[in-house]
Scaffold this active site. Structure first.
Site, PDB file in Angstrom:
ATOM      1  N   ASP A  78      -2.541  -1.586  -3.283  1.00 34.28           N
ATOM      2  CA  ASP A  78      -2.249  -0.778  -4.471  1.00 34.28           C
ATOM      3  C   ASP A  78      -3.341   0.273  -4.670  1.00 34.28           C
ATOM      4  O   ASP A  78      -3.796   0.524  -5.793  1.00 34.28           O
ATOM      5  CB  ASP A  78      -2.095  -1.654  -5.716  1.00 34.28           C
ATOM      6  N   HIS A  85       1.949  -0.800  -0.217  1.00 36.31           N
ATOM      7  CA  HIS A  85       1.835  -0.349  -1.609  1.00 36.31           C
ATOM      8  C   HIS A  85       0.593   0.529  -1.768  1.00 36.31           C
ATOM      9  O   HIS A  85      -0.514   0.039  -1.958  1.00 36.31           O
ATOM     10  CB  HIS A  85       1.745  -1.557  -2.534  1.00 36.31           C
ATOM     11  N   HIS A 142       2.463  -6.426  -6.577  1.00 35.45           N
ATOM     12  CA  HIS A 142       1.233  -6.945  -7.195  1.00 35.45           C
ATOM     13  C   HIS A 142       1.424  -8.096  -8.193  1.00 35.45           C
ATOM     14  O   HIS A 142       1.150  -7.973  -9.395  1.00 35.45           O
ATOM     15  CB  HIS A 142       0.436  -5.834  -7.849  1.00 35.45           C
ATOM     16  N   HIS A 158      -8.424   7.782  -8.816  1.00 35.23           N
ATOM     17  CA  HIS A 158      -8.523   8.668  -9.970  1.00 35.23           C
ATOM     18  C   HIS A 158      -9.878   9.373  -9.924  1.00 35.23           C
ATOM     19  O   HIS A 158     -10.786   8.950  -9.189  1.00 35.23           O
ATOM     20  CB  HIS A 158      -8.382   7.888 -11.279  1.00 35.23           C
ATOM     21  N   ASN A 215      -3.458  -2.133 -13.273  1.00 32.16           N
ATOM     22  CA  ASN A 215      -2.197  -2.636 -13.803  1.00 32.16           C
ATOM     23  C   ASN A 215      -1.346  -3.205 -12.669  1.00 32.16           C
ATOM     24  O   ASN A 215      -0.973  -2.465 -11.778  1.00 32.16           O
ATOM     25  CB  ASN A 215      -1.437  -1.513 -14.507  1.00 32.16           C
ATOM     26  N   HIS A 229       7.658  -2.625  -9.653  1.00 31.56           N
ATOM     27  CA  HIS A 229       6.539  -2.850 -10.568  1.00 31.56           C
ATOM     28  C   HIS A 229       7.166  -3.476 -11.805  1.00 31.56           C
ATOM     29  O   HIS A 229       7.963  -2.839 -12.494  1.00 31.56           O
ATOM     30  CB  HIS A 229       5.881  -1.506 -10.895  1.00 31.56           C
ATOM     31  N   HIS A 246      -0.927   4.716  -3.103  1.00 29.79           N
ATOM     32  CA  HIS A 246      -0.707   5.953  -3.856  1.00 29.79           C
ATOM     33  C   HIS A 246      -1.573   7.047  -3.233  1.00 29.79           C
ATOM     34  O   HIS A 246      -2.794   6.948  -3.233  1.00 29.79           O
ATOM     35  CB  HIS A 246      -1.085   5.771  -5.321  1.00 29.79           C
TER      36      HIS A 246
END
Length: 424
Positions: free
Chosen positions: A303, A58, A230, A307, A276, A177, A60
């Site tokens: 996860d 998991h 998660h 940013h 989240n 999710h 990004h």
């Protein structure tokens, strides 16, 4: 090419560390404690622990579309620094991997930039909108490791059920999710005690658990393999535990931050603590620990969600959800759980490699003869303070900045090649 790593410590079946030698030929493990071939390149492991390269199901990477946050190059290098050699990239990119053309685009970017193995997800719906279903067979043929609309819970039960039916025919895993949008209430952190003290809107636990309860029943009806992202609440744990007891094909993951932190740890209205699902209550955290130990939760996933500093600078309201995790996951978990005697080293390695790979039937995450030579050398005695400014990732968004931890990766090898080495 033959490489020999001498004087490293491997875990045996009993979980004991044994000094060993690893021989690598043509990107695979040729032998363990076998003869050393003449002319081999020899690396002295100086007593470090050799673990299978970690597997993160998991993550990004943001590329394509959001390269200001992260790229495949920076994200995979960050993962390598953290000891990961296989990572699964979620589909919330622009464009979304929802068609053959978009999957081919993303596969091309991975081939061009990744320093480790990056396996892309295919999306469950077009543009991860939750509406028009994708052709999962076409996406699987293009290399989709599994299917998810991660970041957004699928609101329509019919959409999830129909995609689970398609996935069951393909023996593909549906990954979710879980979040009911009607129960978010514009929240930015857990609805409990701390959000009221800070005057911030809360997200109730039921927002997550109600979708898990729905989805496990849909998975049962469809005969599908279903993986929960998660998990963060005690009610969610109960739903997964009951589903497993009923014979439903469900697996689940937990993130390091949900194991290490709870709502009362949040010091202020600081968006580096906004993720989240959010940090829940202390009894939720306790439930997650118990669920890992009893097998209800199968693996640990970061996860990793980078940013920019500008996006995270001005409080939780308006800031995006997510924190980075690649470069701190193992040291934080090793320090707080293995060093304290709550877990064994073997358990931690299994949750971060072996069991994570098993969820998607991946032939990685093990140090065995014939396996891909994906491994990480870890200095279990090395202690240092986390400094977000030193991250390889473009993201600096972490609540763990300034924490001190032990057990740092010093060398990561992917298919027998060094892809990360600690600076002298």
């Amino acid at each position: 090419m033959t490489t020999v790593i001498q004087n490293v410590k491997l875990l045996n079946e009993e979980g004991e560390l044994v000094v060993s030698t690893i021989v690598i030929e043509n990107g695979k493990i040729a032998s363990i404690n076998g003869d050393i071939p003449a002319g081999a390149t020899v690396i002295d492991g100086i007593g470090h622990f050799a673990s299978p390269g970690f597997v993160d199901v998991h993550t990004h990477l943001r590329e394509p579309g959001f390269e200001h946050k992260e790229t495949i190059a920076t994200g995979s290098a960050s993962a390598a620094k953290g000891g990961f050699t296989t990572i699964c990239a979620m589909p919330n990119t622009k464009p979304v991997p929802d068609s053959v053309e978009n999957m081919q685009l993303i596969n091309g970017l991975i081939k061009e930039s990744a320093v480790i193995r990056v396996l892309p997800y295919g999306s469950l719906t077009k543009d991860i909108s939750g509406e028009v279903r994708t052709n999962m067979q076409e996406l699987k043929e293009q290399g989709a490791v599994a299917f998810s609309d991660d970041g957004i819970g699928i609101q329509l039960a019919s959409t999830m059920y129909e995609q689970m039916q398609q996935a069951a025919k393909l023996d593909a895993v549906v990954v979710a999710h879980c979040e009911d949008n009607s129960l978010i209430y514009d929240g930015v952190m857990h609805e409990g005690k701390r959000n009221k003290e800070l005057g911030l809107p809360g997200i109730p636990s039921i927002c997550e658990s109600i979708q898990i309860a729905r989805d496990v029943l849909l998975a049962e009806a469809a005969g599908a393999r279903y993986h929960v992202c998660h998990v963060s609440t005690k009610e969610s744990v109960r739903a997964v535990r009951d589903a497993k007891a009923a014979g439903i094909k469900v697996t689940a993951e937990v993130c390091p931050h949900h194991l290490l932190l709870e709502e009362m740890d949040i010091p202020s209205d600081d968006a580096n603590w906004k993720m989240n699902p959010p940090l829940r209550a202390a009894d939720d955290k306790d439930s997650l620990h118990a669920a890992l130990l009893d097998g209800t939760i199968d693996c640990i996933a970061t996860d990793h969600a980078p940013h920019t500093a500008e996006e995270k600078c001005c409080g939780m309201v308006g800031a995006p959800f997510g924190i980075v995790g690649f470069e701190t996951a193992f040291p934080l978990l090793y320090t707080n759980f293995v060093e304290t005697g709550k877990w064994t080293l073997k358990q931690l390695v299994d949750w971060m490699s072996v069991k994570a790979a098993q969820i998607f039937d991946l032939p990685y995450g093990t140090l065995e003869v014939g396996a891909s030579a994906d491994l990480v050398l870890i200095d279990l005695d090395k202690e240092q303070t986390i400094d977000a400014e030193g991250f390889v990732s473009k993201g600096r968004n972490t609540p763990f900045n300034g924490w001190t931890a032990k057990g740092w990766p010093v060398v990561t090898m992917f298919e027998g090649n060094i892809v990360y080495q600690e600076a002298e």
